[in-house]
Structure formats: C-alpha cells, structure tokens
Write a protein that holds these residues in place. Structure first.
Motif, short mmCIF file in Angstrom:
data_model
loop_
_atom_site.label_atom_id
_atom_site.label_comp_id
_atom_site.label_asym_id
_atom_site.label_seq_id
_atom_site.Cartn_x
_atom_site.Cartn_y
_atom_site.Cartn_z
N PRO A 74 -105.29 -61.55 67.24
CA PRO A 74 -106.69 -61.69 67.66
C PRO A 74 -106.85 -62.88 68.61
O PRO A 74 -106.25 -63.93 68.42
CB PRO A 74 -107.44 -61.97 66.36
CG PRO A 74 -106.44 -61.95 65.26
CD PRO A 74 -105.09 -61.77 65.84
N HIS A 75 -107.60 -62.64 69.65
CA HIS A 75 -107.85 -63.71 70.66
C HIS A 75 -109.30 -64.15 70.53
O HIS A 75 -110.21 -63.34 70.50
CB HIS A 75 -107.59 -63.19 72.07
CG HIS A 75 -106.18 -62.80 72.29
ND1 HIS A 75 -105.18 -63.69 72.56
CD2 HIS A 75 -105.56 -61.58 72.29
CE1 HIS A 75 -104.03 -63.07 72.71
NE2 HIS A 75 -104.24 -61.78 72.53
N ASP A 76 -109.49 -65.47 70.46
CA ASP A 76 -110.85 -66.03 70.43
C ASP A 76 -111.38 -66.02 71.85
O ASP A 76 -110.68 -66.33 72.80
CB ASP A 76 -110.83 -67.47 69.89
CG ASP A 76 -110.45 -67.49 68.42
OD1 ASP A 76 -110.66 -66.48 67.73
OD2 ASP A 76 -109.90 -68.52 67.97
N GLY A 77 -112.60 -65.70 71.99
CA GLY A 77 -113.16 -65.80 73.32
C GLY A 77 -114.21 -64.86 73.52
O GLY A 77 -114.78 -64.16 74.02
#
Length: 77
Positions: A74-77
């Motif tokens: 999962p990528h934060d943003g």
C-alpha cells in the motif's frame, strides 16, 4: 563511450556503455554471472545461446515478482 569487459561463464563479453556507467554494467554483469551455472546446467545441449536465454528468463521472472510485490504494497498518498 566507455567499454566494460564482463566475464560470464569464463567468456569475456565487451559491452559499450555511457561514460560513468561502468560500475552499473559491472553490477548487472555480476547478476548474469551469478545465475550462469544454473542456466548452463538447465540448457543441456543447447549451449551458450540457450543458457543466455535461460539467464534472461530467470532475471525477467525476478523482475516480474518484484513488480508484483511492489504493486501489492500500500502506498500513502
């Protein structure tokens, strides 16, 4: 233009690269050399061309796995 000689399976391979790219080409060559014994055994009577193809397929498979793992994070943003 710089030139680097890689040793893969006891065969010298001369590779042209951009100036300053020598270390990266050496690192990539080391990746080939590391997989070479396995590829050569698997190639059987196919010799060097078959072993080169198998080495490329091994690296492509590792790249695919790395991309799948990166996509799963999962990528934060």
């Amino acid at each position: 233009m710089a030139r680097v000689t890689l040793d893969v399976g006891g065969t010298p391979w001369v590779v042209n690269t951009r100036d300053g790219g020598e270390d990266e080409v050496r690192r990539l060559g080391a990746m080939l050399a590391e997989r070479w014994p396995t590829a050569l055994r698997a190639a059987g009577d196919g010799g060097v061309p078959q072993a080169l193809l198998l080495t490329a397929l091994m690296l492509a498979d590792e790249l695919r796995e790395a991309k799948e793992q990166a996509a799963a994070v999962p990528h934060d943003g």
